[in-house]
Design a protein around this motif. Structure first.
Motif, PDB file in Angstrom:
ATOM      1  N   GLY A 179       0.835  -1.196   0.000  1.00  0.00           N
ATOM      2  CA  GLY A 179       0.000   0.000   0.000  1.00  0.00           C
ATOM      3  C   GLY A 179       0.873   1.251   0.000  1.00  0.00           C
ATOM      4  N   PRO A 180       0.300   2.362  -0.430  1.00  0.00           N
ATOM      5  CA  PRO A 180       1.088   3.596  -0.504  1.00  0.00           C
ATOM      6  C   PRO A 180       1.307   4.206   0.882  1.00  0.00           C
ATOM      7  N   SER A 181       2.344   4.989   0.980  1.00  0.00           N
ATOM      8  CA  SER A 181       2.640   5.770   2.182  1.00  0.00           C
ATOM      9  C   SER A 181       3.222   7.099   1.699  1.00  0.00           C
ATOM     10  N   PRO A 182       3.265   8.106   2.556  1.00  0.00           N
ATOM     11  CA  PRO A 182       3.855   9.377   2.105  1.00  0.00           C
ATOM     12  C   PRO A 182       5.293   9.210   1.610  1.00  0.00           C
ATOM     13  N   MET A 183       6.092   8.399   2.305  1.00  0.00           N
ATOM     14  CA  MET A 183       7.477   8.192   1.872  1.00  0.00           C
ATOM     15  C   MET A 183       7.532   7.516   0.498  1.00  0.00           C
ATOM     16  N   LEU A 184       6.717   6.472   0.311  1.00  0.00           N
ATOM     17  CA  LEU A 184       6.716   5.776  -0.977  1.00  0.00           C
ATOM     18  C   LEU A 184       6.243   6.697  -2.095  1.00  0.00           C
ATOM     19  N   LEU A 185       5.216   7.476  -1.831  1.00  0.00           N
ATOM     20  CA  LEU A 185       4.697   8.386  -2.856  1.00  0.00           C
ATOM     21  C   LEU A 185       5.728   9.455  -3.196  1.00  0.00           C
ATOM     22  N   ASN A 186       6.470   9.930  -2.206  1.00  0.00           N
ATOM     23  CA  ASN A 186       7.532  10.893  -2.488  1.00  0.00           C
ATOM     24  C   ASN A 186       8.655  10.253  -3.298  1.00  0.00           C
ATOM     25  N   LEU A 187       9.015   9.025  -2.963  1.00  0.00           N
ATOM     26  CA  LEU A 187      10.032   8.327  -3.757  1.00  0.00           C
ATOM     27  C   LEU A 187       9.547   8.110  -5.191  1.00  0.00           C
ATOM     28  N   MET A 188       8.269   7.740  -5.339  1.00  0.00           N
ATOM     29  CA  MET A 188       7.712   7.570  -6.687  1.00  0.00           C
ATOM     30  C   MET A 188       7.775   8.883  -7.457  1.00  0.00           C
ATOM     31  N   ALA A 189       7.443   9.979  -6.778  1.00  0.00           N
ATOM     32  CA  ALA A 189       7.499  11.289  -7.428  1.00  0.00           C
ATOM     33  C   ALA A 189       8.927  11.628  -7.844  1.00  0.00           C
ATOM     34  N   ALA A 213       0.214  14.890  -4.987  1.00  0.00           N
ATOM     35  CA  ALA A 213      -1.158  15.277  -4.634  1.00  0.00           C
ATOM     36  C   ALA A 213      -1.843  14.129  -3.898  1.00  0.00           C
ATOM     37  N   GLN A 214      -1.579  12.900  -4.320  1.00  0.00           N
ATOM     38  CA  GLN A 214      -2.131  11.724  -3.634  1.00  0.00           C
ATOM     39  C   GLN A 214      -1.623  11.660  -2.192  1.00  0.00           C
ATOM     40  N   ALA A 215      -0.355  11.960  -1.980  1.00  0.00           N
ATOM     41  CA  ALA A 215       0.207  11.961  -0.622  1.00  0.00           C
ATOM     42  C   ALA A 215      -0.494  12.989   0.248  1.00  0.00           C
ATOM     43  N   ARG A 216      -0.777  14.146  -0.324  1.00  0.00           N
ATOM     44  CA  ARG A 216      -1.452  15.197   0.455  1.00  0.00           C
ATOM     45  C   ARG A 216      -2.906  14.833   0.727  1.00  0.00           C
ATOM     46  N   GLU A 217      -3.583  14.246  -0.261  1.00  0.00           N
ATOM     47  CA  GLU A 217      -5.006  13.922  -0.107  1.00  0.00           C
ATOM     48  C   GLU A 217      -5.230  12.747   0.839  1.00  0.00           C
ATOM     49  N   GLU A 218      -4.483  11.668   0.627  1.00  0.00           N
ATOM     50  CA  GLU A 218      -4.721  10.453   1.395  1.00  0.00           C
ATOM     51  C   GLU A 218      -4.133  10.492   2.797  1.00  0.00           C
ATOM     52  N   PHE A 219      -3.042  11.237   2.959  1.00  0.00           N
ATOM     53  CA  PHE A 219      -2.333  11.192   4.237  1.00  0.00           C
ATOM     54  C   PHE A 219      -2.214  12.555   4.895  1.00  0.00           C
ATOM     55  N   GLY A 220      -2.787  13.586   4.261  1.00  0.00           N
ATOM     56  CA  GLY A 220      -2.636  14.923   4.810  1.00  0.00           C
ATOM     57  C   GLY A 220      -1.175  15.319   4.897  1.00  0.00           C
ATOM     58  N   ALA A 221      -0.412  14.821   3.958  1.00  0.00           N
ATOM     59  CA  ALA A 221       1.043  14.987   4.013  1.00  0.00           C
ATOM     60  C   ALA A 221       1.442  16.379   3.539  1.00  0.00           C
ATOM     61  N   THR A 259       7.289  16.473   0.798  1.00  0.00           N
ATOM     62  CA  THR A 259       6.194  16.562  -0.173  1.00  0.00           C
ATOM     63  C   THR A 259       6.097  17.970  -0.741  1.00  0.00           C
ATOM     64  N   LEU A 260       6.180  18.969   0.118  1.00  0.00           N
ATOM     65  CA  LEU A 260       6.072  20.352  -0.352  1.00  0.00           C
ATOM     66  C   LEU A 260       7.238  20.733  -1.269  1.00  0.00           C
ATOM     67  N   VAL A 261       8.440  20.348  -0.900  1.00  0.00           N
ATOM     68  CA  VAL A 261       9.605  20.665  -1.737  1.00  0.00           C
ATOM     69  C   VAL A 261       9.478  19.965  -3.089  1.00  0.00           C
ATOM     70  N   ASN A 262       9.073  18.712  -3.090  1.00  0.00           N
ATOM     71  CA  ASN A 262       8.903  17.994  -4.352  1.00  0.00           C
ATOM     72  C   ASN A 262       7.791  18.603  -5.199  1.00  0.00           C
ATOM     73  N   LEU A 263       6.728  19.091  -4.556  1.00  0.00           N
ATOM     74  CA  LEU A 263       5.660  19.781  -5.301  1.00  0.00           C
ATOM     75  C   LEU A 263       6.185  21.071  -5.928  1.00  0.00           C
ATOM     76  N   ILE A 264       7.031  21.784  -5.211  1.00  0.00           N
ATOM     77  CA  ILE A 264       7.618  23.011  -5.757  1.00  0.00           C
ATOM     78  C   ILE A 264       8.435  22.684  -7.005  1.00  0.00           C
ATOM     79  N   VAL A 265       9.249  21.648  -6.923  1.00  0.00           N
ATOM     80  CA  VAL A 265      10.093  21.271  -8.058  1.00  0.00           C
ATOM     81  C   VAL A 265       9.246  20.814  -9.242  1.00  0.00           C
ATOM     82  N   ALA A 266       8.284  19.912  -8.983  1.00  0.00           N
ATOM     83  CA  ALA A 266       7.439  19.408 -10.078  1.00  0.00           C
ATOM     84  C   ALA A 266       6.652  20.536 -10.733  1.00  0.00           C
ATOM     85  N   SER A 267       6.152  21.455  -9.936  1.00  0.00           N
ATOM     86  CA  SER A 267       5.379  22.576 -10.482  1.00  0.00           C
ATOM     87  C   SER A 267       6.258  23.518 -11.286  1.00  0.00           C
ATOM     88  N   GLN A 268       7.450  23.801 -10.801  1.00  0.00           N
ATOM     89  CA  GLN A 268       8.340  24.692 -11.539  1.00  0.00           C
ATOM     90  C   GLN A 268       8.697  24.119 -12.901  1.00  0.00           C
TER      91      GLN A 268
END
Length: 195
Positions: free
Chosen positions: A104-114, A131-139, A144-153
């Motif tokens: 099953g997914p976890s915030p760490m696994l989802l960040n590694l996948m990202a 986004a899945q990490a934030r929605e499912e785990f409130g991460a 997660t935030l740093v990776n979102l910044i990079v992916a968005s940029q």
């Protein structure tokens, strides 16, 4: 560093203390002759930090010899694949998908996948995983935030909301502090050019 007769748990703890202090070589001395999965796995991490992927690969082979199906072995192979570069990103994604299906997914696994998706240049999929990490785990953890910044940029999307959340929730994170430093320097320089 730690002699014979010292338990693997003590060696691992000492190695982690040394790593926290930035003493990578001393940390490696604590575990490099260890025989447990945990010690070999930590050796892989330290070799990656030392930019010695050849030695990390040797330590991964030792992990595989001990237990090829271990979670530590699989995660070590992912970390080596990510450290190797975009050519191995597909292998990392494949391994992480298998782990996620099995446990099953976890915030760490989802960040590694990202991270693996970004390594392969697939920023939209990376953003979906985060986004899945934030929605499912409130991460709203710093990773997660740093990776979102990079992916968005990379997708030329706005990042201001992510930066503000990072600065508000993780003010001592190195990126938060760096943004503040650069913003302050820019503001000081801008004053010089006002009419």
């Amino acid at each position: 560093m730690l002699g014979d007769g010292v338990s693997p748990r003590v060696q691992l703890t000492a190695a982690h203390v040394f790593l926290q202090a930035g003493m990578k070589k001393e940390a490696l001395q604590c575990v490099h002759q260890g025989l447990t999965l945990e010690q070999s796995s930590l050796c892989v991490q330290i070799y990656i930090l030392l930019d010695r992927l050849d030695l990390a690969g040797n330590a991964l082979n030792e992990l595989r010899r001990i237990d090829e199906d271990s979670m530590l072995t699989q995660l070590a192979s992912v970390h080596i694949a990510l450290a190797t570069g975009s050519s191995m990103a597909g292998d990392a994604v494949h391994t992480l998908n298998q782990i996620s299906e099995q446990y099953g997914p976890s915030p760490m696994l989802l960040n590694l996948m990202a991270c693996a998706q970004m390594q392969g240049g697939n920023y939209a999929e990376a953003e979906r995983k985060l986004a899945q990490a934030r929605e499912e785990f409130g991460a709203d953890d710093a990773d997660t935030l740093v990776n979102l910044i990079v992916a968005s940029q990379y997708q030329h999307k706005p990042v201001d909301d992510y930066i503000e959340t990072l600065k508000r929730q993780h003010p001592t994170h190195f990126l938060s502090m760096g943004i503040d430093t650069v913003s302050g320097a820019f503001a000081r320089e801008a004053i010089k050019y006002r009419a």
